[in-house]
Design a protein around this motif. Structure first.
Motif, mmCIF file in Angstrom:
data_model
loop_
_atom_site.group_PDB
_atom_site.id
_atom_site.type_symbol
_atom_site.label_atom_id
_atom_site.label_comp_id
_atom_site.label_asym_id
_atom_site.label_seq_id
_atom_site.Cartn_x
_atom_site.Cartn_y
_atom_site.Cartn_z
ATOM 1 N N LEU A 84 0.845 -1.187 0.000
ATOM 2 C CA LEU A 84 0.000 0.000 0.000
ATOM 3 C C LEU A 84 0.881 1.238 0.000
ATOM 4 C CD1 LEU A 84 -2.648 -0.987 2.713
ATOM 5 C CD2 LEU A 84 -2.885 -1.138 0.228
ATOM 6 N N ASP A 85 0.474 2.240 -0.812
ATOM 7 C CA ASP A 85 1.216 3.494 -0.779
ATOM 8 C C ASP A 85 0.681 4.390 0.333
ATOM 9 O OD1 ASP A 85 -1.091 4.783 -1.703
ATOM 10 O OD2 ASP A 85 -0.371 4.971 -3.760
ATOM 11 N N ALA A 86 1.206 5.586 0.419
ATOM 12 C CA ALA A 86 0.852 6.481 1.517
ATOM 13 C C ALA A 86 -0.618 6.879 1.490
ATOM 14 C CB ALA A 86 1.729 7.726 1.471
ATOM 15 N N GLN A 87 -1.252 6.821 0.316
ATOM 16 C CA GLN A 87 -2.660 7.193 0.183
ATOM 17 C C GLN A 87 -3.606 5.989 0.353
ATOM 18 O OE1 GLN A 87 -0.265 8.435 -2.210
ATOM 19 N NE2 GLN A 87 -0.174 10.116 -0.719
ATOM 20 N N GLY A 88 -3.049 4.813 0.613
ATOM 21 C CA GLY A 88 -3.876 3.623 0.766
ATOM 22 C C GLY A 88 -4.189 2.915 -0.532
ATOM 23 N N ASP A 89 -3.589 3.358 -1.647
ATOM 24 C CA ASP A 89 -3.812 2.676 -2.923
ATOM 25 C C ASP A 89 -3.029 1.366 -2.942
ATOM 26 O OD1 ASP A 89 -5.517 4.511 -4.068
ATOM 27 O OD2 ASP A 89 -3.902 5.699 -4.936
ATOM 28 N N ARG A 90 -3.720 0.289 -3.307
ATOM 29 C CA ARG A 90 -3.038 -0.998 -3.348
ATOM 30 C C ARG A 90 -2.221 -1.099 -4.625
ATOM 31 N NH1 ARG A 90 -4.800 -1.773 -7.827
ATOM 32 N NH2 ARG A 90 -6.824 -2.603 -8.456
ATOM 33 N N CYS A 91 -1.018 -1.660 -4.494
ATOM 34 C CA CYS A 91 -0.105 -1.829 -5.624
ATOM 35 C C CYS A 91 0.299 -3.295 -5.676
ATOM 36 C CB CYS A 91 1.140 -0.954 -5.457
ATOM 37 S SG CYS A 91 0.799 0.793 -5.190
#
Length: 277
Positions: A84-91
């Protein structure tokens, strides 16, 4: 409304948490449709006989999803590795594609499966690494089919020509498409016989069309913890409301947007994180 998802099941492995969550697009839709009020939901697909497969099956049973027609194959359940990135977007950072049972064994619908499937109001599937699944959908003559094509990198023009004539609903992820590209895509899919075409666009309004009549649905404000399953939840909530209430696009889209915002508030597509050994 009765819905069944056909296709891949996976576990999403969150590397920073060292935990696995049940998932897979059609699995998510079956669970979330049930949570949104569908009378009956089911899943038909393949899992391995490993700990991941056992966890996934147990979670579906706990959610009240019928898995009576699924297959358990000796080997490894599909896994997607996630950060997860800092914005909560899953990668997604990788998969076990080469060794997972879904890549080694094809799901074939037999006559008992086809008889079982007739009880459902809609059969939902998605783009799969195992393309034999898409060929199996042609056996479902006369049933309402829903299909998630995902992002443009997962489908080709030939895929549209082959699959769309079978469908009542077609969904796309289009956050990288321009407005003109979306309109062109939607017109083409309608021309191939699909009645309802929807394009979700992350933070931009979703673009849905019923036989050329367009409704755009803004996203609802959300406290984002994790975007895993947000698109699947939108599809599940839309189908459930649209087919149950029969009130048209706008109310179903508003319902879907609200539910997708809720799903972004916890980890995993529908929870059930389990610590890895």
């Amino acid at each position: 409304m009765k819905l069944i998802g056909i296709g891949d099941a996976v576990v999403d492995i969150y590397q920073d948490q060292h935990r696995m969550y049940p998932g897979g697009s059609v699995v998510n839709v079956a669970v979330m449709a049930r949570r949104c009020g569908a009378e009956h939901t089911a899943w038909l697909g393949l899992v391995g006989d490993d700990a991941a497969g056992q966890h996934l099956q147990a979670c579906l049973v706990e959610e009240g999803v019928d898995i009576s027609r699924h297959r358990v194959v000796r080997g490894s359940t599909g896994a997607a590795y996630v950060t997860l990135d800092a914005q909560g977007d899953r990668c997604f950072t990788g998969t076990n594609h080469a060794t997972r049972v879904q890549s080694l064994v094809a799901l074939t619908l037999n006559q008992d499966d086809l008889t079982y499937l007739r009880q459902f109001d809609v059969v939902h599937s998605c783009v799969s690494l195992n393309t034999s699944l898409e060929r199996e959908l042609s056996k479902l003559h006369g049933q309402t089919l829903s299909f998630d094509f995902s992002s443009p990198e997962y489908w080709t023009s030939d895929d549209l020509e082959r699959i769309c004539p079978l469908l009542g609903f077609a969904f796309f992820s289009g956050s990288d498409l321009s407005q003109a590209e979306i309109r062109t895509l939607v017109r083409r899919v309608h021309d191939l016989g699909v009645e309802v075409v929807g394009v979700t666009r992350a933070e931009a309004p979703a673009y849905f069309s019923y036989r050329g009549t367009v409704v755009e649905q803004p996203v609802y404000p959300a406290t984002v913890v994790d975007t895993m399953g947000a698109g699947d939840s939108f599809i599940a909530a839309f189908l459930t409301h649209y087919l149950t209430e029969q009130a048209g696009l706008a109310p179903a889209l508003a319902f879907a947007a609200r539910y997708a915002a809720e799903v972004c508030g916890y980890h995993g597509a529908f929870g059930y994180g389990k610590q890895l050994d």
